[in-house]
Design an enzyme around this catalytic site. Structure first.
Site, PDB file in Angstrom:
ATOM      1  CG  ASP A 145      -2.303   0.577   0.913  1.00 53.68           C
ATOM      2  OD1 ASP A 145      -2.424   1.346  -0.037  1.00 53.68           O
ATOM      3  OD2 ASP A 145      -3.250   0.291   1.681  1.00 53.68           O
ATOM      4  CG  ASP A 198      -9.191   2.475  -1.136  1.00 55.18           C
ATOM      5  OD1 ASP A 198      -8.171   2.334  -1.837  1.00 55.18           O
ATOM      6  OD2 ASP A 198      -9.189   2.426   0.101  1.00 55.18           O
TER       7      ASP A 198
HETATM    8  C1  GLA Z   1      -5.845   1.559   1.297  1.00 53.74           C
HETATM    9  C2  GLA Z   1      -5.981   0.534   0.171  1.00 53.74           C
HETATM   10  C3  GLA Z   1      -7.168  -0.361   0.444  1.00 53.74           C
HETATM   11  C4  GLA Z   1      -6.992  -1.051   1.784  1.00 53.74           C
HETATM   12  C5  GLA Z   1      -6.766  -0.032   2.885  1.00 53.74           C
HETATM   13  C6  GLA Z   1      -6.365  -0.674   4.202  1.00 53.74           C
HETATM   14  O1  GLA Z   1      -6.930   2.436   1.328  1.00 53.74           O
HETATM   15  O2  GLA Z   1      -6.104   1.174  -1.067  1.00 53.74           O
HETATM   16  O3  GLA Z   1      -7.336  -1.314  -0.581  1.00 53.74           O
HETATM   17  O4  GLA Z   1      -5.890  -1.934   1.697  1.00 53.74           O
HETATM   18  O5  GLA Z   1      -5.733   0.885   2.543  1.00 53.74           O
HETATM   19  O6  GLA Z   1      -6.040   0.247   5.170  1.00 53.74           O
END
Ligand code: GLA
Length: 761
Positions: A145, A198
């Site tokens: 991430d 996301d």
């Molecule tokens: C980010 C990622 C998500 C998830 C969250 C977890 O937002 O893009 O897919 O993994 O972190 O904290």
């Protein structure tokens, strides 16, 4: 204690940093985040694995059970990442064993910054230690991430460091980058990379991620995938129709199919969506092409994904983004196929609909997708002589902005580079992908390339040429006003030619790119095979390793083997990558190998013969311990059977192992070259005439140097046993020696704060 790793990856010669040979089709699995967020624990994950293993998903191709954020809490005194002891009491190794026992694989999550998005420890500066730790636990997949990165951090450097650490870990681990946007280094460092922010469990969110994932479609290929984020199918925020639409469109994108719902309690209809074998076959098609919108409007989209490599077979999605049912039409010419008859199959109804002429019209429900397979007739082949590509029908052609007009710049003008005009060519705007059927009859690809004069000194792009998915040309960044380049490439045996233009990572404004005078020269009236592979090398061992230079036009390679140099060679393996391992060998026997390329025009001749004798390297040593004596570390290990010598390697957490001693004939070693206060990780490998084992489990040895502090009036008195005292005004330094002091130092406290450390040379 870490388990020893005996699997050694074959290093490949490639421009890619990550050559792990994994994810030849988009990964399929489940991830904890979309449904459970931070409330994930061991029993949930085991239940999800049990469900996947038994409910038909595993049989349908799902493999990975991926932990997302919040499985970890802190680092121990040695820097090793620690799983949350309350929610994962048995630890990740035990969880991996459980998941493997179900015939599935375990994915894990970290972040290239100092902390994850939920504030757990990130891997920044711990890349090599984390990769070794994951490998020792049996982890098969890492999602990486993008939160909490240090100021002025370089994501590319961080991701490349973790890619290198995973490659060096000795375990095959899929690398899933999650930086929320595409940057052009990513296909070199990851097996997949997020292209958007996301996803949320709404129709508009999935439609936005679909749109965001589409521009860079031409990068997708076996081992490298655009990732529009996970599935929300079955999470309750969307209607049944919308769920099915997301699944259909993810299959069209060759997206990773990572379920995000609770697999233990889904209705039969959700399971049926997730396991629709005909839709999954679209996603998992071995050619690895990503679909794109080829016709329609923003609200009524016609998408096409080429299937296989014959140019006659397409997956088609008719996507209605309005809430009312509507009639939609696909014409065969939208699909890069000839008008005339074609068969149509409905991949949700699982029904052949019949033969249709020129196109197909159907009713599509509001927010719905009709997913079809169309088998018709691909574009005609280029003819003997010179073929201007803008006269040929592309298999697909898309541009990032504007409308492509044959022979014109994307601004609609005569194509002009540095004052020179061209009557033929293809004018596009980044991101753009244009694909042609060459059918293995062409020999040369030629073009002038550059940013069209119509944007002056604006615009910056990269031109890339792919032959059957293999990149054979990359222009580097080309800017408006700069001299154009002339390219002339060998395309012998190439079936599928893809011309890509990306935005040089600075946005697509003014990125008016010209393939000026672009043409192919055809010198064969019938298809020809690709050239034979060159550069075949073998590595002795068990298995025997083989690798060779990738051949443009090769869709696969055949490996032939004989046990005598001039005896009968038998085809033992076929592979799509230019490397393989031959496990079916007996130690002490010498094997002879030849490799051929297989393309649209048939099979090439064979390469030169290379031989190797199968043999087994010794097992990795066990029982490694490190004892500190002053500033020295004394290492001891058990003798390994069949070992002739040992190599000791040492690492700090963010740096790879480096040898500190090789050729040791004893089973101990004293490291005298250590910096006080630093954490060192040691491992040992054994060698014999055949090769080197994997590394032993690592051990730590950190030198603790005690510094005594005493107050004496307004003075502070420091006492230490050895080394040189250094001081600084901030904890991060810079530190400089406090001169002439050996074991005792008295200082008037004149600063609000002062930091001290001991350097032991
Ligand atoms: C980010 C990622 C998500 C998830 C969250 C977890 O937002 O893009 O897919 O993994 O972190 O904290």
């Amino acid at each position: 204690m870490a388990a020893s790793i005996l699997v050694l990856l074959v290093p490949l010669r490639s421009a890619r940093g990550l050559t792990n040979g994994l994810a030849l089709t988009p990964p399929m699995g489940w991830n904890s985040w979309n449904h459970f967020g931070c409330s994930v624990d061991e029993s949930i994950v085991k239940s999800e694995a049990d469900a996947m293993a038994t409910n038909g998903m595993k049989a349908a191709g799902y493999q990975y059970i991926n932990l997302d954020d919040c499985w970890q809490t802190n680092r121990d005194a040695n820097g090793v990442i620690v799983a949350d002891p309350v929610r994962f009491p048995d630890g990740i190794k035990a969880l991996a064993d459980y998941i493997h026992s179900r015939g599935l694989k375990l994915g894990i999550y970290s972040d290239h910054g100092t902390a994850t998005c939920q504030g757990k420890p990130g891997s920044y500066g711990y890349e090599y230690l984390d990769a070794l730790t994951y490998a020792s636990w049996g982890v098969d997949y890492l999602k990486y991430d993008n939160c909490n990165v240090p100021p002025n951090d370089n994501t590319n450097v961080d991701d490349a460091r973790m890619a290198g650490a995973l490659m060096a870990s000795g375990r095959p681990i899929v690398f899933s980058l999650c930086d929320w946007t595409f940057v052009s280094y990513m296909p070199d460092d990851g097996n997949l990379w997020r292209t958007t922010g996301d996803i949320a469990d709404t129709f508009s969110s999935f439609a936005a991620n679909l749109a965001g994932d589409s521009p860079m479609a031409y990068f997708a290929a076996p081992g490298r995938w655009n990732d529009p984020d996970m599935l929300e199918v079955g999470n309750g925020g969307m209607t049944a129709t919308q769920d099915q639409s997301q699944f259909s469109m993810w299959c069209m994108l060759s997206a990773p199919l990572i379920a995000g719902n609770d697999l233990t309690s889904m209705p039969a209809s959700t399971l049926a969506d997730l396991t629709n074998a005909e839709a999954i076959a679209v996603d998992q098609d071995a050619a690895g092409e990503q679909g794109i919108q080829v016709a329609g409007t923003a609200l009524r989209q016609v998408w096409c994904k080429p299937l296989g490599t014959d140019f006659n077979t397409k997956a088609v999605a008719l996507f209605n983004l309005t809430s009312a049912a509507t009639s939609m039409t696909v014409n065969w010419t939208n699909l890069g196929m000839m008008a005339g008859p074609a068969t149509v199959r409905d991949l949700w109804a699982h029904a052949d609909l019949g033969v249709f002429t020129n196109g197909f019209t159907t009713n599509v429900p509001g927010d719905g997708v009709v997913l079809l397979k169309v088998v018709g007739t691909g574009p005609v082949l280029p003819v003997l002589g010179t073929n201007d590509l803008d006269d040929l029908q592309p298999a697909y052609a898309y541009t990032g902005s504007g409308t492509m007009v044959a022979g014109k710049s994307i601004g609609g003008n005569t194509i002009t580079l540095n004052g020179v005009t061209y009557t033929n060519g293809i004018g596009v705007n980044a991101y753009s992908g244009v694909e042609y059927r060459l059918g293995a009859v062409a020999s040369r690809f030629q073009s002038d390339i550059g940013v069209d004069d119509e944007v002056g000194s604006n615009g910056s792009v990269v031109f890339q040429v792919y032959a059957d998915g293999l990149k054979i040309y990359d222009s580097g960044v080309m800017r408006g006003g700069a001299p154009h380049q002339t390219i002339d490439l060998d395309v012998t045996g190439v079936n599928r030619l893809t011309l890509g233009v990306n935005d040089a990572d600075d946005g697509i404004a003014n990125d008016h790119a010209d393939w000026a005078g672009v043409r192919v020269i055809v010198s064969n009236s019938t298809p020809v095979a690709p050239g034979p592979p060159v550069g075949l090398t073998t590595s002795a061992g068990h298995p025997v390793g083989l690798m060779w230079a990738a051949v443009p036009g090769a869709a696969a390679y055949n490996i032939y083997r004989s046990t005598s140099g001039n005896g009968m060679f038998t085809n033992i393996i076929s592979t799509v990558l230019p490397n393989c391992l031959d496990s079916n060998v007996s130690d002490g026997l010498t094997y002879y190998y030849m490799v051929s390329s297989v393309g649209k025009g048939g099979e090439s001749g064979t390469s030169a013969v290379a031989s190797a004798t199968a043999c087994s390297a010794p097992a990795a040593p066990t029982g490694l311990t490190a004892t500190l004596s002053g500033t020295q570390a004394i290492l001891d290990w058990n003798p390994a059977p069949d070992a002739a010598s040992y190599t000791v390697v040492r690492a700090t957490s963010g740096a790879p192992y480096a040898p500190v001693a090789a050729g040791l004939e004893t089973t101990d070693y004293t490291d005298t070259n250590r910096l006080g206060g630093a954490n060192y990780y040691y491992a040992v490998a054994s060698s014999n005439g055949c090769g080197q084992s994997g590394y032993s489990p690592y051990v730590f040895a950190s030198t603790n140097v005690t510094v005594g502090i005493r107050q004496s009036g307004s003075n502070v008195v420091l006492i230490w046993p050895e080394g040189t005292l250094q001081s600084a005004n901030t904890v991060a330094g810079p530190y400089s020696d406090v001169t002439n002091r050996v074991t005792l130092y008295t200082n008037v406290i004149s600063q609000p704060q002062q930091f001290y450390r001991v350097h032991i040379p």
